[in-house]
Design a protein around this motif. Structure first.
Motif, PDB file in Angstrom:
ATOM      1  N   GLY A 238       0.791  -1.221   0.000  1.00 30.04           N
ATOM      2  CA  GLY A 238       0.000   0.000   0.000  1.00 30.04           C
ATOM      3  C   GLY A 238       0.821   1.268   0.000  1.00 30.04           C
ATOM      4  O   GLY A 238       0.285   2.343   0.256  1.00 30.04           O
ATOM      5  N   LEU A 239       2.132   1.171  -0.255  1.00 28.97           N
ATOM      6  CA  LEU A 239       2.973   2.360  -0.233  1.00 28.97           C
ATOM      7  C   LEU A 239       2.445   3.415  -1.197  1.00 28.97           C
ATOM      8  O   LEU A 239       2.185   3.132  -2.362  1.00 28.97           O
ATOM      9  N   GLN A 240       2.291   4.654  -0.709  1.00 29.97           N
ATOM     10  CA  GLN A 240       1.730   5.728  -1.525  1.00 29.97           C
ATOM     11  C   GLN A 240       2.773   6.715  -2.010  1.00 29.97           C
ATOM     12  O   GLN A 240       2.549   7.400  -3.006  1.00 29.97           O
ATOM     13  N   ARG A 241       3.886   6.822  -1.298  1.00 29.70           N
ATOM     14  CA  ARG A 241       4.918   7.778  -1.695  1.00 29.70           C
ATOM     15  C   ARG A 241       6.277   7.096  -1.702  1.00 29.70           C
ATOM     16  O   ARG A 241       6.768   6.666  -0.668  1.00 29.70           O
ATOM     17  N   PHE A 242       6.876   6.982  -2.880  1.00 32.51           N
ATOM     18  CA  PHE A 242       8.248   6.512  -2.988  1.00 32.51           C
ATOM     19  C   PHE A 242       9.023   7.547  -3.793  1.00 32.51           C
ATOM     20  O   PHE A 242       8.630   7.896  -4.918  1.00 32.51           O
ATOM     21  N   ARG A 243      10.099   8.072  -3.228  1.00 33.06           N
ATOM     22  CA  ARG A 243      10.894   9.085  -3.902  1.00 33.06           C
ATOM     23  C   ARG A 243      12.375   8.806  -3.686  1.00 33.06           C
ATOM     24  O   ARG A 243      12.771   8.223  -2.671  1.00 33.06           O
ATOM     25  N   VAL A 244      13.196   9.238  -4.646  1.00 31.31           N
ATOM     26  CA  VAL A 244      14.649   9.126  -4.535  1.00 31.31           C
ATOM     27  C   VAL A 244      15.235  10.514  -4.765  1.00 31.31           C
ATOM     28  O   VAL A 244      15.009  11.125  -5.814  1.00 31.31           O
ATOM     29  N   ARG A 245      15.968  11.014  -3.785  1.00 31.32           N
ATOM     30  CA  ARG A 245      16.514  12.368  -3.903  1.00 31.32           C
ATOM     31  C   ARG A 245      17.702  12.421  -4.870  1.00 31.32           C
ATOM     32  O   ARG A 245      17.878  13.373  -5.614  1.00 31.32           O
ATOM     33  N   ASP A 271       0.947   7.834  -5.188  1.00 32.88           N
ATOM     34  CA  ASP A 271       0.243   9.096  -5.369  1.00 32.88           C
ATOM     35  C   ASP A 271       1.237  10.137  -5.885  1.00 32.88           C
ATOM     36  O   ASP A 271       2.186  10.493  -5.194  1.00 32.88           O
ATOM     37  N   PHE A 272       1.014  10.609  -7.097  1.00 32.50           N
ATOM     38  CA  PHE A 272       1.912  11.603  -7.696  1.00 32.50           C
ATOM     39  C   PHE A 272       1.274  12.990  -7.760  1.00 32.50           C
ATOM     40  O   PHE A 272       1.756  13.866  -8.465  1.00 32.50           O
ATOM     41  N   THR A 273       0.188  13.191  -7.030  1.00 30.42           N
ATOM     42  CA  THR A 273      -0.550  14.456  -7.129  1.00 30.42           C
ATOM     43  C   THR A 273       0.168  15.606  -6.436  1.00 30.42           C
ATOM     44  O   THR A 273      -0.087  16.766  -6.749  1.00 30.42           O
ATOM     45  N   CYS A 274       1.045  15.313  -5.484  1.00 28.04           N
ATOM     46  CA  CYS A 274       1.752  16.368  -4.751  1.00 28.04           C
ATOM     47  C   CYS A 274       3.239  16.321  -5.099  1.00 28.04           C
ATOM     48  O   CYS A 274       3.984  15.515  -4.526  1.00 28.04           O
ATOM     49  N   PRO A 275       3.694  17.146  -6.030  1.00 26.33           N
ATOM     50  CA  PRO A 275       5.116  17.137  -6.389  1.00 26.33           C
ATOM     51  C   PRO A 275       5.978  17.578  -5.207  1.00 26.33           C
ATOM     52  O   PRO A 275       5.587  18.428  -4.416  1.00 26.33           O
ATOM     53  N   GLU A 276       7.162  16.991  -5.123  1.00 26.65           N
ATOM     54  CA  GLU A 276       8.079  17.307  -4.032  1.00 26.65           C
ATOM     55  C   GLU A 276       9.395  17.815  -4.608  1.00 26.65           C
ATOM     56  O   GLU A 276       9.871  17.314  -5.622  1.00 26.65           O
ATOM     57  N   GLU A 285      12.844  11.787 -14.459  1.00 29.69           N
ATOM     58  CA  GLU A 285      12.572  11.000 -15.664  1.00 29.69           C
ATOM     59  C   GLU A 285      11.885   9.682 -15.304  1.00 29.69           C
ATOM     60  O   GLU A 285      10.925   9.264 -15.965  1.00 29.69           O
ATOM     61  N   ILE A 286      12.359   9.035 -14.268  1.00 29.77           N
ATOM     62  CA  ILE A 286      11.736   7.777 -13.826  1.00 29.77           C
ATOM     63  C   ILE A 286      10.324   8.035 -13.317  1.00 29.77           C
ATOM     64  O   ILE A 286       9.396   7.263 -13.582  1.00 29.77           O
ATOM     65  N   GLU A 287      10.130   9.129 -12.596  1.00 28.74           N
ATOM     66  CA  GLU A 287       8.794   9.476 -12.098  1.00 28.74           C
ATOM     67  C   GLU A 287       7.832   9.723 -13.264  1.00 28.74           C
ATOM     68  O   GLU A 287       6.658   9.354 -13.215  1.00 28.74           O
ATOM     69  N   ARG A 288       8.345  10.346 -14.331  1.00 30.02           N
ATOM     70  CA  ARG A 288       7.505  10.578 -15.516  1.00 30.02           C
ATOM     71  C   ARG A 288       7.048   9.244 -16.115  1.00 30.02           C
ATOM     72  O   ARG A 288       5.863   9.084 -16.490  1.00 30.02           O
TER      73      ARG A 288
END
Length: 300
Positions: A238-245, A271-276, A285-288
């Motif tokens: 159920g992970l909703q936010r995965f990001r790599v800095r 969930d990609f509705t809130c950009p960070e 690019e991967i997020e796209r």
């Protein structure tokens, strides 16, 4: 800068103070702590501290029935200073603790490690959110946070190196041991040695909602080989936010596509509705690609 002003000033005018942020470093002495203790309703202080030349007088002072309202505490300074603050105040109802060990020049690695352990040992069972930031001159993170696995009740853990240094990063086995020590995690920010470690990490933490990696290396992992797929598809995560800095430079489009497919299989409910902010171009690019895959799955 009232905190470093006249200790005899009229505190009653600001008695209800609940939030306090001081950016410039202040001297940790008896007067400073006395003024802080006078703010009976203080809930969210953020302080940058340094020790006085002789902290014996500070250490001998007791502050009974003070700092009882603290819910969130944010401290920045060298390891001995942060240890002193936590041991002197011992806030009993603290829910969130943020420690930035930014200066290792005042102590040896051994002394700094002992002070860091002492600071973490002051965390009680009410504190469920722990954020640790380490300057680049310190020892390995896994050595510094040795007491942290005993804090099995933590729900949010954020651990950051101010600069990515490969030899200071945890190994796969060390990370798994740390993660297993916190079964209730919903938020984790850390460095991962390899992308495939994500599978085991996510499988062990079904409650995880947000995972942020400060650095991730892609080379050497066959992400979509049959063994990896066998591990992936039984999982419903159920992970909703995965990001790599910061991600290892992706020089091949095929590699970026493979990693995006891997993440889409592993975390299908993102969930990609809130950009960070603060993410590099390779991750964007991967997020796209992930957003394209999500739309394709939704419209299938």
């Amino acid at each position: 800068m009232l905190l470093v002003g006249d200790p005899n000033c009229d505190q009653h005018r600001i008695w209800p103070l609940q939030t306090l942020e001081i950016i410039e470093k202040i001297l940790l002495d008896r007067t400073t702590l006395k003024i802080c203790a006078s703010f009976r309703e203080l809930k969210k202080p953020s302080l940058s501290v340094t020790l006085s030349l002789s902290s014996r007088a500070v250490r001998s002072t007791c502050y009974p029935n003070t700092f009882t309202a603290l819910k969130e505490l944010k401290l920045r300074g060298d390891p001995p200073a942060l240890r002193e603050v936590l041991q002197l105040t011992s806030p009993p109802h603290l829910q969130s603790l943020d420690l930035n060990f930014d200066d290792w020049s005042c102590s040896t690695h051994d002394e700094g490690t002992r002070c860091t352990h002492a600071a973490l040992s002051a965390v009680n069972a009410r504190t469920t959110k722990l954020t640790l930031t380490f300057g680049e001159d310190g020892p390995r993170v896994v050595e510094l946070i040795q007491p942290a696995p005993a804090l099995h009740w933590l729900t949010e853990v954020r651990i950051t190196l101010e600069r990515h240094i490969p030899e200071l990063v945890t190994t796969d086995a060390e990370l798994r041991a740390l993660a297993d020590a916190w079964p209730a995690l919903t938020v984790l920010e850390f460095d991962l040695p390899r992308a495939r470690t994500l599978v085991r990490l996510a499988a062990r933490h079904p409650r995880l909602e947000r995972l942020v990696l400060h650095f991730l290396q892609l080379s050497g992992d066959a992400l979509l080989d049959p063994d990896a797929l066998d591990e992936l598809f039984p999982l419903v995560l159920g992970l909703q936010r995965f990001r790599v800095r910061s991600i290892e430079t992706v020089t091949e489009d095929a590699r970026a596509n493979e990693f995006a497919l891997f993440l889409d299989c592993l975390f299908p409910h993102q969930d990609f509705t809130c950009p960070e902010p603060c993410y590099d171009s390779d991750w964007h690019e991967i997020e796209r690609l992930l957003i394209v895959l999500e739309k394709a799955r939704r419209n299938a």
